[in-house]
Design a protein around this motif. Structure first.
Motif, PDB file in Angstrom:
ATOM      1  N   GLY B 103       0.852  -1.179   0.000  1.00  0.00           N
ATOM      2  CA  GLY B 103       0.000   0.000   0.000  1.00  0.00           C
ATOM      3  C   GLY B 103       0.888   1.229   0.000  1.00  0.00           C
ATOM      4  O   GLY B 103       2.020   1.184  -0.485  1.00  0.00           O
ATOM      5  N   MET B 108       0.381  -4.537   3.189  1.00  0.00           N
ATOM      6  CA  MET B 108      -0.855  -4.692   3.954  1.00  0.00           C
ATOM      7  C   MET B 108      -1.179  -6.181   3.946  1.00  0.00           C
ATOM      8  O   MET B 108      -1.101  -6.829   2.906  1.00  0.00           O
ATOM      9  CB  MET B 108      -2.003  -3.938   3.269  1.00  0.00           C
ATOM     10  CG  MET B 108      -1.678  -2.505   2.926  1.00  0.00           C
ATOM     11  SD  MET B 108      -3.048  -1.698   2.056  1.00  0.00           S
ATOM     12  CE  MET B 108      -2.852  -2.327   0.400  1.00  0.00           C
ATOM     13  N   ILE B 125      -8.906  -7.022   5.778  1.00  0.00           N
ATOM     14  CA  ILE B 125      -7.556  -6.497   5.987  1.00  0.00           C
ATOM     15  C   ILE B 125      -7.152  -6.788   7.419  1.00  0.00           C
ATOM     16  O   ILE B 125      -7.814  -6.348   8.359  1.00  0.00           O
ATOM     17  CB  ILE B 125      -7.526  -4.985   5.693  1.00  0.00           C
ATOM     18  CG1 ILE B 125      -7.926  -4.739   4.243  1.00  0.00           C
ATOM     19  CG2 ILE B 125      -6.148  -4.414   5.989  1.00  0.00           C
ATOM     20  CD1 ILE B 125      -8.175  -3.291   3.906  1.00  0.00           C
ATOM     21  N   GLN B 128      -2.577  -3.054   8.394  1.00  0.00           N
ATOM     22  CA  GLN B 128      -2.194  -2.104   7.369  1.00  0.00           C
ATOM     23  C   GLN B 128      -1.525  -0.950   8.077  1.00  0.00           C
ATOM     24  O   GLN B 128      -1.684  -0.778   9.278  1.00  0.00           O
ATOM     25  CB  GLN B 128      -3.408  -1.639   6.563  1.00  0.00           C
ATOM     26  CG  GLN B 128      -4.627  -1.225   7.394  1.00  0.00           C
ATOM     27  CD  GLN B 128      -4.554   0.151   7.963  1.00  0.00           C
ATOM     28  OE1 GLN B 128      -3.867   1.014   7.440  1.00  0.00           O
ATOM     29  NE2 GLN B 128      -5.238   0.379   9.069  1.00  0.00           N
ATOM     30  N   GLU B 130      -1.601   2.378   6.641  1.00  0.00           N
ATOM     31  CA  GLU B 130      -1.914   3.463   5.708  1.00  0.00           C
ATOM     32  C   GLU B 130      -2.147   4.766   6.468  1.00  0.00           C
ATOM     33  O   GLU B 130      -2.324   4.755   7.683  1.00  0.00           O
ATOM     34  CB  GLU B 130      -3.156   3.089   4.898  1.00  0.00           C
ATOM     35  CG  GLU B 130      -3.010   1.790   4.120  1.00  0.00           C
ATOM     36  CD  GLU B 130      -1.806   1.775   3.209  1.00  0.00           C
ATOM     37  OE1 GLU B 130      -1.806   2.521   2.228  1.00  0.00           O
ATOM     38  OE2 GLU B 130      -0.852   1.026   3.477  1.00  0.00           O
ATOM     39  N   THR B 136      -6.775   4.880   5.257  1.00  0.00           N
ATOM     40  CA  THR B 136      -7.590   3.969   6.069  1.00  0.00           C
ATOM     41  C   THR B 136      -9.030   3.898   5.596  1.00  0.00           C
ATOM     42  O   THR B 136      -9.798   3.093   6.100  1.00  0.00           O
ATOM     43  CB  THR B 136      -7.571   4.377   7.554  1.00  0.00           C
ATOM     44  OG1 THR B 136      -7.833   5.770   7.625  1.00  0.00           O
ATOM     45  CG2 THR B 136      -6.234   4.084   8.192  1.00  0.00           C
ATOM     46  N   SER B 172      -3.389   3.131  -1.716  1.00  0.00           N
ATOM     47  CA  SER B 172      -3.905   2.111  -0.796  1.00  0.00           C
ATOM     48  C   SER B 172      -4.951   1.262  -1.501  1.00  0.00           C
ATOM     49  O   SER B 172      -4.943   0.030  -1.409  1.00  0.00           O
ATOM     50  CB  SER B 172      -4.525   2.766   0.429  1.00  0.00           C
ATOM     51  OG  SER B 172      -3.717   3.794   0.917  1.00  0.00           O
ATOM     52  N   VAL B 176      -4.985  -2.879  -2.489  1.00  0.00           N
ATOM     53  CA  VAL B 176      -5.963  -3.911  -2.137  1.00  0.00           C
ATOM     54  C   VAL B 176      -6.404  -4.651  -3.399  1.00  0.00           C
ATOM     55  O   VAL B 176      -6.493  -5.879  -3.431  1.00  0.00           O
ATOM     56  CB  VAL B 176      -7.188  -3.295  -1.420  1.00  0.00           C
ATOM     57  CG1 VAL B 176      -8.214  -4.362  -1.115  1.00  0.00           C
ATOM     58  CG2 VAL B 176      -6.761  -2.606  -0.138  1.00  0.00           C
TER      59      VAL B 176
END
Lengths: 220, 203
Positions: B103, B108, B125, B128, B130, B136, B172, B176
Motif C-alpha cells: 500500500g 498490507m 484487511i 495495514q 496506511e 484507512t 492504498s 488492495v
C-alpha cells in the motif's frame, strides 16, 4: 524537593525536548496522526526515558567512561524491547499502528542525549525528575500535535474505538494535515506558541537550575 | 568524580554484566508475552478467515507444496497462507488466500476468500499501515471492500477492470485491488486444479 521540581519543570517548559531542544522529531511527526497512537507513544517514551535514566544513573560509578555509550544503548534497547513485547501482547491494535516507531525509540536521540548529558553525571533522585519531566514534555506535545492533526484532518477524534468528538457531518478536513507537510506546518505553530509562552515565563525571575554544571548544548 | 578507571578488564566486565542482565530481563519478558502474542495473531487471522468466507466453519491450512506453487502464481506479492474452508459437516465451501500487497505505508496483510467456483466471497484487511483518515478509508468505507465480492477468480484480469478507487487514497486502494488479483491468479493457477477431499467431519 524544590530542586526535584525545578528539574522536572524544565523538561516540560524551558527545555521541552520537542519544541525547544527539537530532538526526537522524526517519530513525533510520523505517529502524530492519531491521538490514541500518540498517547501510547508518549507513555512508552516516558517509561523508557525514566527507567533507563535512573538505571544508568544508579550504575554510573561502575561504568568506565570509554564504554559508556555501548552500555547506554544496551540499557535503552532492553527497555524498548520490553515495551515492544508488552504492547504487542496487550495492545495489538495500537502496536500495529505504531509499527516500526516503537523499536525506533532506541535511536531516539532524546533518550540517549539525556543519558549522556544528565543521567551519567547526576544522582538517581534528580535523574528521575529529569526523566519524568522530559518524557512528559515529549508526551504532552505529541498528544497536542496529534489532537490538532486528527481533529482538523479527519474531522473526529476516535479513541479506543469510541468517537470522542466530531466536527459537523458536512465538514471535510484538509487532507494535507494528515500528511508529512501538514505535520511540519502544525508543529511550526506549536513551536511558535511554546516560544511565546517560554518568553513570558522568562520575563519573570528564574532561579538557577540545580544539576546543570555542564553546557548541555542543542540538538545532537 | 570517583568513577572506575577505563582499564581493559573493567571495560569488558562492565559491558558483560550489562548484557547478561539485559538478556535475562528480555528472556523473562519474552516468555511472559509469547503465548499472548501468538494467541492475538491467531485470533486476528481466524476472525479475518471467518469474515471472508462466512459459509465455512473451519479452516484447514493447505500444505507447503501448494503454497510454493501459489507464490509462483502470485509473482512479487508475498503469499503467506492458503486455506480450504469447510462447513460443519466437512464439506468444502471455498478457499482463503492470505497475501501482502504494497500500500502507501508498506505491505498490507489481506485475506481474500473465494468460493468453490472461484468467485471472490470477501476481502478482509488484517494489518495495514496506511495514512489515517485517507488510506484507512479502505477499511472504514464499507462499499470499498464489498465491491470485490463476486469478481471471478478465473478471469480476474477482466473482472478487475470494474474497479472504483478512492480519491486521495489511490495507492492504498490499488494495493488492495492488487491483492485480490493475486488471489484470483492463485485460484486459477493452483486452487482450481486441486482435489479437495470431502473430508470426514472437520479435522
Amino acid at each position: 524537593m524544590s530542586e526535584w521540581i525545578a528539574v522536572f519543570k524544565r523538561g516540560l517548559l524551558i527545555d521541552n525536548p520537542l519544541t525547544v531542544l527539537m530532538i526526537g522529531l522524526c517519530a513525533t511527526l510520523a505517529v502524530s496522526t492519531k491521538v490514541e497512537g500518540a498517547l501510547f507513544m508518549g507513555l512508552a517514551v516516558i517509561f523508557v526515558m525514566t527507567a533507563s535514566s535512573v538505571l544508568i544513573s544508579t550504575m554510573r560509578r561502575f561504568v568506565p567512561e570509554l564504554v559508556r555509550i555501548p552500555v547506554f544503548i544496551v540499557v535503552i534497547a532492553s527497555f524498548v524491547t520490553i515495551v515492544d513485547l508488552t504492547m504487542h501482547a496487550f495492545l495489538p491494535d495500537i502496536y500495529t499502528f505504531l509499527g516500526v516507531w516503537i523499536p525506533l525509540i532506541v535511536v531516539n536521540c532524546l533518550i540517549l542525549g539525556r543519558a549522556e548529558a544528565f543521567a551519567y553525571h547526576n544522582p538517581p533522585r534528580l535523574v528521575s525528575a529529569d526523566g519524568l519531566g522530559m518524557g512528559l514534555g515529549f508526551a504532552v506535545v505529541i498528544v497536542v500535535l496529534a489532537f490538532i492533526r486528527e481533529f482538523v484532518g479527519s474531522g473526529e477524534i476516535v479513541f479506543m474505538g469510541t468517537r470522542l468528538i466530531a466536527m459537523p457531518s458536512w465538514y471535510r478536513g484538509p487532507g494535507v494535515v494528515m500528511l508529512f507537510p501538514g505535520a511540519f506546518l502544525v508543529f511550526g505553530f506549536l513551536v511558535a506558541a511554546m516560544t511565546a509562552l517560554n518568553r513570558r515565563l522568562a520575563a519573570r525571575k528564574v532561579e538557577p537550575i540545580p544539576g546543570c554544571t555542564l553546557d548541555e548544548g542543542g540538538p545532537s | 568524580m570517583d568513577r572506575v578507571a577505563s582499564t581493559p578488564a573493567k571495560m569488558v566486565l562492565a559491558v558483560l554484566v550489562t548484557c547478561a542482565v539485559s538478556a535475562t530481563a528480555l528472556t523473562l519478558t519474552y516468555e511472559m508475552t509469547r503465548g499472548r502474542i501468538a494467541e492475538q495473531q491467531r485470533a486476528a487471522e481466524e476472525r479475518a478467515l471467518k469474515s471472508v468466507l462466512s459459509s465455512a466453519e473451519e479452516f484447514e491450512a493447505l500444505d507447503d507444496g501448494l503454497l510454493e506453487d501459489a507464490q509462483e502464481a502470485a509473482g512479487e506479492v508475498q503469499v503467506f497462507g492458503l486455506w480450504v474452508g469447510r462447513d460443519a459437516t466437512g464439506g468444502p465451501q471455498g478457499f482463503a488466500v492470505r497475501c501482502a500487497p504494497r500500500g502507501y505505508g508498506g505491505p498490507m496483510q489481506l485475506v481474500v476468500g473465494l468460493d468453490r467456483d472461484g468467485k471472490v466471497s470477501g476481502v478482509s484487511i488484517i494489518t495495514q499501515n496506511e495514512t489515517p483518515g485517507l488510506g484507512t478509508k479502505i477499511m472504514t468505507d464499507a462499499w470499498f471492500l464489498e465491491q470485490f465480492v463476486g469478481w471471478d477468480g478465473t478471469s480476474i484480469d477482466t473482472a478487475s477492470k470494474e474497479f472504483d478507487s478512492i480519491s486521495g487514497a489511490t495507492k492504498s486502494a490499488v494495493g488492495v485491488r492488487k491483492g485480490v488479483i493475486v488471489a484470483g491468479h492463485v485460484y486459477a493457477d493452483v486452487l482450481a486444479g486441486i482435489e479437495v477431499p470431502e473430508g470426514g467431519g472437520g479435522q
